[in-house]
Design an enzyme around this catalytic site. Structure first.
Site, PDB file in Angstrom:
ATOM      1  N   VAL A 431      13.934  19.424  44.842  1.00 26.57           N
ATOM      2  CA  VAL A 431      12.838  18.394  44.640  1.00 26.57           C
ATOM      3  C   VAL A 431      13.195  17.025  44.189  1.00 26.57           C
ATOM      4  O   VAL A 431      12.831  16.043  44.852  1.00 26.57           O
ATOM      5  CB  VAL A 431      11.999  18.856  43.790  1.00 26.57           C
ATOM      6  CG1 VAL A 431      10.603  18.064  43.514  1.00 26.57           C
ATOM      7  CG2 VAL A 431      11.419  20.376  44.152  1.00 26.57           C
ATOM      8  N   TYR A 432      14.268  16.866  43.360  1.00 33.74           N
ATOM      9  CA  TYR A 432      14.590  15.434  43.007  1.00 33.74           C
ATOM     10  C   TYR A 432      15.347  15.030  44.292  1.00 33.74           C
ATOM     11  O   TYR A 432      15.048  13.797  44.535  1.00 33.74           O
ATOM     12  CB  TYR A 432      15.796  15.671  41.994  1.00 33.74           C
ATOM     13  CG  TYR A 432      16.180  14.441  41.357  1.00 33.74           C
ATOM     14  CD1 TYR A 432      15.557  13.725  40.496  1.00 33.74           C
ATOM     15  CD2 TYR A 432      17.309  13.858  41.786  1.00 33.74           C
ATOM     16  CE1 TYR A 432      15.961  12.594  40.023  1.00 33.74           C
ATOM     17  CE2 TYR A 432      17.902  12.565  41.557  1.00 33.74           C
ATOM     18  CZ  TYR A 432      16.952  12.119  40.417  1.00 33.74           C
ATOM     19  OH  TYR A 432      17.429  10.913  39.985  1.00 33.74           O
TER      20      TYR A 432
END
Length: 538
Positions: A431-432
């Site tokens: 996600v990052y």
């Protein structure tokens, strides 16, 4: 007894404690353990039993008759505004779940009226937020701009306090008007946060709030000590916006033929000359998000040193105030870009202010595998690194296009290019890394969209940077070579001079990036409408 706040009892107690026996026509008597009148004295003068009055103050009876309330108002010597407020506190309130009020929106017709008005004017909301303002209002006070809050500025900003030689009177009127504006809707989280913040930060606000003074937001004569023209006495009118309950239009105007009229005309001419196309502005204006630490703080330091006026956005009010105290031309906006309210607040500023530079730097330290990432943190990460930059850029870019100039800088990271890296080389942070990859693609595509408009777009992709991020993650990178945040900013500004859309401060061989981009374009251009051979079944 109920779990609701005891608004009526608290108000009665506060007003009782402000009234002396002498003012009520009673002998002072001997030593008194409490300030003001005793409960039994109020009850006697109002013609009700002492026990019944005690129940009212303690909240055991919350629905007294109008006759009783009017008697209490007479005894407590309340004016018309405060009497109306007292009666309103006793009206039945429907049970409801605590939630934030809907966003306050200024009708478009009022915005047009502000722009056409040749007097300083602004619109304030229920909690005294500045929701719209014309340039002449900012000529009176630089804090009269969209996104500011009159309570915060008057109580917490030394420069705003210096504008009011009658500061004690101004603050008393401001708090009394705030209480009347809020009324009984004290369960809104925004109200709770604002009163809590001001009560902690300002002893003066804490004292005034405890008095329970009430006054309608109405016109008055206001005396300013203006840094450019000296004493400036203006009439202030406050008019209700009929299409939007709770909103008030404030207009300042001088008496004709007075010294104040001449001074206001001078401020108007100066404001116009600064805004006129082709006339150099006093300085450029930049808005930086995530400005309290790391790369955002380094951007703020560098831009301030280069003479920019700044709007700094961050979660930490104390760090923002610290920076503003040390630098001139700085306006701080405490806002959480992980919330819709925070994004909306900053987007309104981006749309209203003539920004030369927008730096989307805000981030959150949620660097963990997808399976370990709580849903709430995933949502926060996407809001801060995807939704906020998108909406803030959308809000700012229209004005930049109209002016034919402006720059958008989005801060991402080299992790955006790390998708193919093996697990052993770089543990997965889906996600990052995905949010940073979005910023790269978004910036490249937007740069192409805006070609020829005078608006530049850049995405900055540093590697490992010496900031607080790793400490918050519990990572010890003391042995890992790291770039300074100041160097990242220097690379970004130099990259803009070089015309770079993707700025990679730590990549020495720029041809490596060109190879990546050419490969992407080749893959995009190499597609055909037929299914590729390798996907066909034997």
């Amino acid at each position: 007894m109920t779990g609701e706040p005891n608004l009526l009892g608290d108000h009665l107690r506060a007003r009782r404690e402000l009234l002396t026996p002498e003012q009520a026509g009673l002998p002072a008597g001997g030593l008194r353990r409490v300030p003001g009148l005793r409960r039994e004295e109020v009850a006697m003068l109002a013609g009700i039993s002492a026990d019944y009055y005690l129940r009212l103050e303690q909240g055991r009876d919350r629905n007294p008759s109008r006759q009783v309330l009017e008697s209490l108002a007479r005894v407590l010597q309340l004016d018309d505004d405060t009497t109306a407020y007292l009666i309103g506190l006793a009206e039945p309130r429907p049970a409801r779940r605590r939630r934030r009020r809907a966003k306050e929106t200024v009708p478009p017709s009022i915005v047009k009226f502000l722009d056409a008005l040749s007097l300083p004017a602004f619109v304030e909301g229920r909690y005294l937020d500045v929701l719209a303002a014309n340039p002449l209002a900012a000529a009176i006070s630089p804090r009269l701009v969209v996104g500011a809050n009159r309570l915060r500025d008057v109580f917490l900003d030394p420069a705003e306090r210096a504008l009011f030689p009658d500061w004690d009177l101004a603050t008393r009127q401001l708090v009394a008007g705030f209480r009347q504006s809020v009324g009984t809707e004290t369960d809104d989280p925004r109200f709770i946060e604002l009163v809590g913040e001001l009560s902690l930060a300002s002893p003066r606000f804490r004292t005034l709030w405890a008095r329970h003074d009430v006054a309608a937001r109405r016109g008055a004569t206001v005396r300013f000590d203006h840094p450019l023209v000296g004493e400036l006495v203006l009439n202030r009118e406050k008019l209700l916006v009929s299409e939007a309950p709770g909103l008030v239009l404030a207009v300042y105007h001088p008496d004709p033929g007075t010294d104040a009229a001449d001074k206001l005309a001078l401020l108007g001419r100066r404001s116009h000359s600064i805004r006129t196309e082709g006339t150099p502005r006093m300085s450029k204006l930049a808005l930086v998000t995530g400005a309290t630490s790391g790369i955002g703080r380094a951007f703020a330091e560098r831009l301030a040193a280069d003479g920019h006026d700044l709007v700094l956005v961050g979660r930490r009010q104390d760090r923002l105030d610290e920076f503003a105290t040390a630098h001139s031309g700085v306006r701080v906006v405490p806002a959480d870009l992980a919330t819709d309210e925070g994004i909306d607040t900053v987007a309104e500023i981006c749309a209203a202010e003539p920004l030369d530079l927008l730096v989307n730097n805000a981030g959150v330290a949620h660097y963990m595998p997808l399976a370990d990432l709580p849903a709430a943190k995933a949502r926060e990460l996407v809001k801060v690194k995807v939704l906020a930059p998108t909406l803030l850029t959308r809000a700012a870019v229209g004005g930049m296009q109209e002016r034919g100039r402006g720059t958008i800088v989005n801060v991402a990271g080299m992790i955006a290019f790390s998708g193919p890296a093996p697990q052993a080389q770089l543990p997965r942070r889906a996600v990052y890394g995905g949010t940073l990859a979005h910023l790269v693609a978004f910036s490249q595509t937007l740069s192409a969209e805006l070609e020829g408009t005078g608006v530049r777009v850049q995405v900055v992709c540093p590697g490992v940077v010496a900031t607080e991020f790793h400490e918050r993650q519990g990572l010890d990178l003391s042995a890992v070579p790291r770039m300074s945040a100041a160097d990242v900013v220097s690379a970004s500004l130099r990259g803009l001079e070089l015309g770079e859309v993707v700025c990679a401060p730590g990549v020495e061989d720029a041809s490596l990036l060109e190879t990546v981009f050419r490969a992407e374009l080749a893959a995009f251009g190499g597609q055909r409408p037929e299914l590729a051979t390798r996907y066909r079944t034997a």
